[in-house]
Design an enzyme around this catalytic site. Structure first.
Site, short mmCIF file in Angstrom:
data_model
loop_
_atom_site.label_atom_id
_atom_site.label_comp_id
_atom_site.label_asym_id
_atom_site.label_seq_id
_atom_site.Cartn_x
_atom_site.Cartn_y
_atom_site.Cartn_z
N ARG A 102 0.70 -1.06 0.02
CA ARG A 102 0.10 0.05 0.07
C ARG A 102 0.98 1.23 -0.04
O ARG A 102 0.58 2.19 0.59
CB ARG A 102 -0.99 0.04 1.25
CG ARG A 102 -2.34 0.55 0.86
CD ARG A 102 -3.25 0.64 1.96
NE ARG A 102 -3.68 -0.65 2.18
CZ ARG A 102 -3.98 -1.31 3.46
NH1 ARG A 102 -3.78 -0.46 4.65
NH2 ARG A 102 -4.43 -2.64 3.63
N ARG A 155 -3.58 6.56 0.87
CA ARG A 155 -4.27 7.95 1.32
C ARG A 155 -3.10 8.69 1.93
O ARG A 155 -3.38 9.74 2.53
CB ARG A 155 -5.28 7.45 1.96
CG ARG A 155 -6.67 7.13 1.24
CD ARG A 155 -7.74 6.71 2.01
NE ARG A 155 -7.65 5.57 2.78
CZ ARG A 155 -7.94 4.86 3.85
NH1 ARG A 155 -9.19 5.67 4.08
NH2 ARG A 155 -7.77 3.64 4.31
N ARG A 188 -7.49 11.21 -6.11
CA ARG A 188 -8.75 10.11 -5.64
C ARG A 188 -9.89 11.10 -5.45
O ARG A 188 -10.91 10.72 -5.92
CB ARG A 188 -8.42 9.88 -4.24
CG ARG A 188 -9.58 8.75 -3.81
CD ARG A 188 -9.73 7.54 -4.56
NE ARG A 188 -10.67 6.75 -3.87
CZ ARG A 188 -12.02 6.85 -4.34
NH1 ARG A 188 -12.63 7.47 -5.09
NH2 ARG A 188 -12.85 5.99 -3.53
N ASP A 206 -7.46 -3.24 -6.67
CA ASP A 206 -8.00 -3.95 -5.44
C ASP A 206 -8.25 -5.23 -5.69
O ASP A 206 -8.71 -5.79 -6.78
CB ASP A 206 -9.21 -3.04 -5.07
CG ASP A 206 -9.76 -3.48 -3.56
OD1 ASP A 206 -10.45 -4.55 -3.54
OD2 ASP A 206 -9.43 -2.89 -2.68
N TYR A 239 -14.93 -12.91 0.85
CA TYR A 239 -15.56 -11.88 0.85
C TYR A 239 -16.94 -12.07 -0.10
O TYR A 239 -18.06 -11.38 0.43
CB TYR A 239 -14.92 -10.64 0.18
CG TYR A 239 -13.83 -9.82 1.13
CD1 TYR A 239 -14.36 -8.84 1.96
CD2 TYR A 239 -12.54 -9.92 0.64
CE1 TYR A 239 -13.51 -7.97 2.56
CE2 TYR A 239 -11.63 -9.18 1.51
CZ TYR A 239 -12.21 -8.04 2.57
OH TYR A 239 -11.30 -7.72 3.26
#
Length: 347
Positions: A28, A32, A41, A78, A154
């Site tokens: 990552r 952010r 973004r 992702d 998921y």
């Protein structure tokens, strides 16, 4: 060792060479915590559309390379792009994480569409091509996917979970349906990663983020065996592309994974004692990891001491420096720069 490997320390380490200073990249690393990421973004409120926009995704992938010149870039995407591409309903809600239609029936499984996945996933491959063309000569490119169990978890649960109780209930209560889902995801993952390799990815990574919720027997059945199938297929198609496996929170099953999953490297999560891993895991498997991401947030003496501990633990075995999980949003970018300077000063 080919010429490309010689010019890219990350690939040399994946091939079993002891490289010092250790090659470094961070899970990552594009995210952010970087102001340039947040600025881009903000222009794309839909996260999946952001991932599937080659111009934006390539720019995000390259941002940490420009800022830090890490030894590898990892494709910005992702793990839930694949089920979305297969036609399974997936959305991302701000502050809530992913939401999926819980898969509980054979009819839902039968709606998964491999042809659709190829079409919807095409922008991912374009991102790979763009990034590969823009990277410095000494920086490698990593493609990735979620491992079948984590993606299946998921899809069945419908969202993130601490224990994935609904997914495990289906796994135990309707084993034929869960096995069929896993088999479908194995084939889809092979095709998805192979396309990334065709587009220019030089290494591939499988993220099994929720492997740690499984019993040892189920870990073997739903983590090691599927990973070995994927690894064998990818090596047959792309013999020079290395594969990294990340079975997060595998605990005592990590040795069996390193011995049986067919991967070239094992990424260690934060809880794995690095000295134990260096001594216990097969030496023909490169290790990757495993600084605590929260030490990176803290910075200062805590970061220096924790980093030195990981550096010293690995000794003279093939190894790539990384975190034990991804960079968290509150990480000061200057702490990342300090970490990289410390690792690169270690001979």
């Amino acid at each position: 060792m080919d010429g490309m490997t010689r010019t890219k320390p990350f690939l040399a380490a994946l091939g079993g060479e002891v490289i010092r200073p250790a090659p470094l990249w961070l899970m990552r690393q594009a995210g952010r915590y970087l102001p340039e990421y947040r600025a881009l973004r903000a222009k794309a409120p839909d996260f999946l559309a952001f991932c599937l926009n080659p111009e934006m995704a390539a720019e995000v992938t390259l941002q940490p390379i420009r800022r830090y010149h890490t030894d590898a870039a990892i494709l910005f995407a992702d793990i839930l792009v694949l089920p979305f591409a297969l036609g399974h309903p997936v959305t991302f809600e701000a502050g809530e994480g992913p939401r999926l239609e819980p898969l509980t029936t054979r009819a839902q499984l039968d709606r998964l569409d491999m042809a659709r996945a190829v079409e919807v996933g095409a922008p991912i491959n374009e991102t790979v091509r763009r990034v590969r063309a823009a990277l410095p000569a000494d920086v490698a490119l990593i493609g990735f996917a979620g491992s079948p169990f984590t993606v299946a978890a998921y899809m069945v649960e419908g969202h993130g979970s601490r224990d994935f109780a609904a997914a495990k209930a289906l796994m135990y209560g309707d084993a034929p349906l869960f096995d069929a889902l896993m088999n479908h995801l194995v084939h889809a993952t092979i095709a998805y990663l192979s396309a990334q390799a065709d587009a220019g990815a030089e290494a591939l990574m499988l993220f099994d983020s929720w492997a740690g919720v499984l019993s040892p027997a189920m870990f073997d059945r739903h983590v090691i065996v599927p990973t070995a199938r994927i690894a064998a297929a990818l090596k047959a198609r792309h013999p020079h592309v290395r594969l990294i496996g990340f079975p997060r929170q595998a605990g005592g099953s990590l040795i069996a994974y390193a011995e049986g999953a067919g991967v070239d490297a094992v990424a260690l999560d934060t809880a794995v004692p690095p000295a134990w891993a260096a001594a216990a895991l097969p030496r023909n498997v490169t290790l990757q990891g495993n600084l605590d991401p929260l030490a990176l947030v803290a910075g200062g003496d805590a970061l220096r001491d924790e980093t030195e501990g990981v550096l010293d633990a690995m000794g003279d075995r093939p190894w790539i420096f990384n975190l034990g999980h991804g960079v968290v949003p509150q990480t000061p970018p200057e702490h990342v720069a300090a970490l990289i300077a410390q690792v690169r000063a270690k001979r």
